[in-house]
Design a protein around this motif. Structure first.
Motif, PDB file in Angstrom:
ATOM      1  N   HIS A 119      43.123  46.907  38.992  1.00 50.03           N
ATOM      2  CA  HIS A 119      43.810  45.934  38.134  1.00 50.03           C
ATOM      3  C   HIS A 119      45.284  45.775  38.477  1.00 50.03           C
ATOM      4  O   HIS A 119      45.880  44.736  38.229  1.00 50.03           O
ATOM      5  CB  HIS A 119      43.646  46.403  36.672  1.00 50.03           C
ATOM      6  CG  HIS A 119      44.275  45.526  35.650  1.00 50.03           C
ATOM      7  ND1 HIS A 119      43.784  44.286  35.313  1.00 50.03           N
ATOM      8  CD2 HIS A 119      45.366  45.719  34.876  1.00 50.03           C
ATOM      9  CE1 HIS A 119      44.546  43.757  34.368  1.00 50.03           C
ATOM     10  NE2 HIS A 119      45.507  44.599  34.097  1.00 50.03           N
TER      11      HIS A 119
ATOM     12  N   TYR B 252      48.978  45.884  40.756  1.00 49.04           N
ATOM     13  CA  TYR B 252      49.518  45.357  42.009  1.00 49.04           C
ATOM     14  C   TYR B 252      49.235  46.332  43.157  1.00 49.04           C
ATOM     15  O   TYR B 252      48.761  45.947  44.229  1.00 49.04           O
ATOM     16  CB  TYR B 252      51.026  45.138  41.841  1.00 49.04           C
ATOM     17  CG  TYR B 252      51.721  44.523  43.039  1.00 49.04           C
ATOM     18  CD1 TYR B 252      52.028  43.171  43.075  1.00 49.04           C
ATOM     19  CD2 TYR B 252      52.082  45.306  44.140  1.00 49.04           C
ATOM     20  CE1 TYR B 252      52.671  42.604  44.173  1.00 49.04           C
ATOM     21  CE2 TYR B 252      52.721  44.754  45.245  1.00 49.04           C
ATOM     22  CZ  TYR B 252      53.009  43.406  45.250  1.00 49.04           C
ATOM     23  OH  TYR B 252      53.646  42.855  46.333  1.00 49.04           O
TER      24      TYR B 252
ATOM     25  N   GLU C 287      40.323  36.762  41.235  1.00 50.45           N
ATOM     26  CA  GLU C 287      41.383  35.901  40.672  1.00 50.45           C
ATOM     27  C   GLU C 287      42.605  36.711  40.237  1.00 50.45           C
ATOM     28  O   GLU C 287      43.723  36.190  40.224  1.00 50.45           O
ATOM     29  CB  GLU C 287      40.864  35.058  39.502  1.00 50.45           C
ATOM     30  CG  GLU C 287      40.072  35.801  38.447  1.00 50.45           C
ATOM     31  CD  GLU C 287      38.574  35.730  38.671  1.00 50.45           C
ATOM     32  OE1 GLU C 287      37.850  35.533  37.670  1.00 50.45           O
ATOM     33  OE2 GLU C 287      38.120  35.866  39.823  1.00 50.45           O
ATOM     34  N   SER C 288      42.400  37.986  39.891  1.00 51.61           N
ATOM     35  CA  SER C 288      43.537  38.851  39.560  1.00 51.61           C
ATOM     36  C   SER C 288      44.416  39.080  40.787  1.00 51.61           C
ATOM     37  O   SER C 288      45.642  39.164  40.691  1.00 51.61           O
ATOM     38  CB  SER C 288      43.051  40.204  39.031  1.00 51.61           C
ATOM     39  OG  SER C 288      42.361  40.047  37.826  1.00 51.61           O
TER      40      SER C 288
ATOM     41  N   ALA D 100      44.663  36.908  43.262  1.00 52.76           N
ATOM     42  CA  ALA D 100      45.312  35.621  43.517  1.00 52.76           C
ATOM     43  C   ALA D 100      46.508  35.411  42.595  1.00 52.76           C
ATOM     44  O   ALA D 100      47.565  34.922  43.024  1.00 52.76           O
ATOM     45  CB  ALA D 100      44.301  34.485  43.340  1.00 52.76           C
ATOM     46  N   ILE D 101      46.342  35.789  41.323  1.00 54.45           N
ATOM     47  CA  ILE D 101      47.441  35.635  40.346  1.00 54.45           C
ATOM     48  C   ILE D 101      48.659  36.433  40.794  1.00 54.45           C
ATOM     49  O   ILE D 101      49.798  35.999  40.618  1.00 54.45           O
ATOM     50  CB  ILE D 101      46.975  36.091  38.944  1.00 54.45           C
ATOM     51  CG1 ILE D 101      46.017  35.058  38.348  1.00 54.45           C
ATOM     52  CG2 ILE D 101      48.159  36.295  38.007  1.00 54.45           C
ATOM     53  CD1 ILE D 101      45.299  35.525  37.092  1.00 54.45           C
ATOM     54  N   LYS D 102      48.435  37.595  41.393  1.00 54.54           N
ATOM     55  CA  LYS D 102      49.540  38.442  41.862  1.00 54.54           C
ATOM     56  C   LYS D 102      50.069  37.969  43.220  1.00 54.54           C
ATOM     57  O   LYS D 102      50.950  38.595  43.802  1.00 54.54           O
ATOM     58  CB  LYS D 102      49.084  39.901  41.931  1.00 54.54           C
ATOM     59  CG  LYS D 102      48.821  40.507  40.551  1.00 54.54           C
ATOM     60  CD  LYS D 102      48.268  41.917  40.666  1.00 54.54           C
ATOM     61  CE  LYS D 102      48.218  42.614  39.313  1.00 54.54           C
ATOM     62  NZ  LYS D 102      47.344  41.990  38.333  1.00 54.54           N
ATOM     63  N   LYS D 103      49.498  36.858  43.702  1.00 51.02           N
ATOM     64  CA  LYS D 103      49.935  36.248  44.974  1.00 51.02           C
ATOM     65  C   LYS D 103      49.815  37.225  46.141  1.00 51.02           C
ATOM     66  O   LYS D 103      50.692  37.321  47.003  1.00 51.02           O
ATOM     67  CB  LYS D 103      51.362  35.696  44.850  1.00 51.02           C
ATOM     68  CG  LYS D 103      51.460  34.583  43.812  1.00 51.02           C
ATOM     69  CD  LYS D 103      52.869  34.038  43.692  1.00 51.02           C
ATOM     70  CE  LYS D 103      52.932  32.919  42.652  1.00 51.02           C
ATOM     71  NZ  LYS D 103      54.287  32.410  42.436  1.00 51.02           N
TER      72      LYS D 103
END
Length: 450
Positions: free
Chosen positions: A353, A355, A383-384, A386-389
């Motif tokens: 979950h 970084y 998607e988690s 992706a959200i953290k780029k």
């Protein structure tokens, strides 16, 4: 004093706001999003902002200070207004230091174990009606708030987090407390978005040890190689007090701690928690609690919230939830549950979950972390990532990192939930580990299966 909180809704921030309101200060605050339980707790004390968002008009010269939370950005309009007016701006740890300059500061640091150790110390002190100020990172049974501040108490016990202080102060929080009495439980690389190398991360703990006031003390886990190296190489003029895991046995799912009076049953279990207990014992003794009183109190300690927390139990099954996400904590927690229930099948589920856990280099740190489990499961949401780029992490990368050929990997919540809900839990221990919410898993439904 009139204090305004920028980002009042955070777990730590709202507890500080509640503590200052309890102390008699006038508190205002803002935030762009607030979740439970912060909403209800702020509302109960009439501290919940009327509207979500940032409002520069709330910032005025009548304020004695601003407390700035990590959730805010450096270009926050309220922060810019406060800077323009020349108001005093504190980070969360800076303000705690200001409130405790005249006290004996006890700071508990380490990559893991610090919340549990701080909780143990506070439990023992509360059991014996010893009043202290405190800040701890988990809600404790019998305590109204996670932060308590007074004018009269001599001691303050602080959980020493190594994460950054504020958007405009990039120092780790525990560098700002200047402890008189300190503890260091362990060093295991974490927060790689801030500390990109292990060496850089270890350096923060060296600075922490060197920040202890002259003549103070550091109680340290001598079983941790990095901790031992950092403490024993420090030239700070402080007392260095090592501790180690005490002797214990496990019989029929009960942990017995060896004491001078003989084996004593305790509620917590696992080698890492017994190690935490040893550290807490020495700190309590440094604060004037004798050994017999410590043992009497610690026998009733049930654990900190979300730290190996028993969610449900039947005659043949048990369910635990744990905040574990770092490799060392995952390994220690999994091993602890298997040791406590050696004759039961252990299903250990880890949600990736954070970084750090999505970084390909850091993933390698998880090698062997789930080896103690009979069945090992990983759940994460692409998607988690992706959200953290971050670059996409594949199931193959995860399997390679953990080096377990029978590892089950789920990349969507529905499949993971279906797996959990279709299991037979006869003679089983189920361990769920995450700093997230397992993709919205209904724990009540899981409990009903036991």
């Amino acid at each position: 004093m009139n204090i305004h909180f920028i980002a009042i809704g955070g777990s730590a921030m709202h507890n500080l706001a509640l503590a200052l309101e309890h102390k008699g200060y006038t508190i205002t605050g803002s935030d762009d999003i607030i979740f439970e339980p912060s909403i209800s707790r702020l509302k109960a004390k009439d501290l919940l902002p009327e509207s979500f968002g940032w409002f520069p008009e709330k910032i005025h010269e009548g304020l004695d200070a601003i407390v700035l939370g990590m959730h805010a950005k450096a270009d926050n309009p309220e922060l810019l207004k406060a800077q323009e007016l020349g108001l005093t701006i504190y980070s969360y740890p800076e303000f705690l230091y200001e409130q405790s300059k005249g006290k004996t500061r006890v700071v508990i640091g380490g990559s893991h174990g610090k919340t549990t150790i701080t909780s143990m110390i506070l439990h023992v002190l509360d059991y014996h009606d010893r009043e202290v100020d405190y800040m701890v990172g988990a809600q404790l049974e019998g305590f109204d708030r996670m932060v308590h501040l007074t004018e009269e108490n001599d001691f303050i016990v602080l959980e020493g987090d190594e994460y950054l202080s504020s958007p405009i102060d990039r120092r780790p929080k525990f560098h700002l407390y200047k402890p008189n009495i300190a503890l260091l439980s362990g060093i295991a690389w974490d927060h790689i978005n801030v500390f990109p190398t292990f060496e850089n991360y270890v350096e923060q703990f060296q600075i922490f040890v060197d920040s202890i006031v002259s003549g103070g003390s550091i109680t340290y886990n001598e079983a941790d190689i990095e901790v031992k190296k950092v403490v024993e190489s420090s030239e700070n003029t402080i007392r260095k007090l090592p501790y180690h895991t005490p002797e214990y046995t496990v019989e029929n799912g009960e942990t017995l701690l060896e004491t001078p009076e003989g084996p004593m049953p305790i509620e917590v279990f696992g080698e890492h928690n017994l190690n935490n207990l040893a550290g807490a014992k020495w700190i309590c003794q440094n604060m004037g609690v004798d050994e017999a009183d410590f043992y009497e109190a610690i026998s009733t300690f049930k654990g900190a919230s979300k730290r190996l927390e028993k969610i449900a139990e039947s005659k043949t099954a048990v369910l635990y939830k744990d905040f574990a996400h770092s490799p060392s904590k995952v390994a220690a927690t999994t091993k602890a549950v298997k040791e406590q229930f050696p004759d039961r099948k252990l299903i250990a589920c880890l949600e990736l979950h954070t970084y750090s856990s999505f970084n390909p280099e850091f993933l390698k740190e998880y090698k062997g972390a789930l080896d103690a489990a009979d069945e090992a499961v990983i759940f994460y949401l692409p998607e988690s990532v992706a959200i953290k780029k971050l670059e996409a992490v594949t199931p193959e990368q995860i399997a390679t990192a953990f080096q377990r050929t029978d590892l089950k990997i789920f990349t969507d919540a529905a499949s993971f939930h279906s797996f959990i809900l279709k299991q037979r839990y006869d003679n089983t221990a189920l361990l769920l580990m995450s700093s997230g919410n397992y993709g919205g898993l209904d724990l009540e439904e899981v409990k009903s299966l036991l």
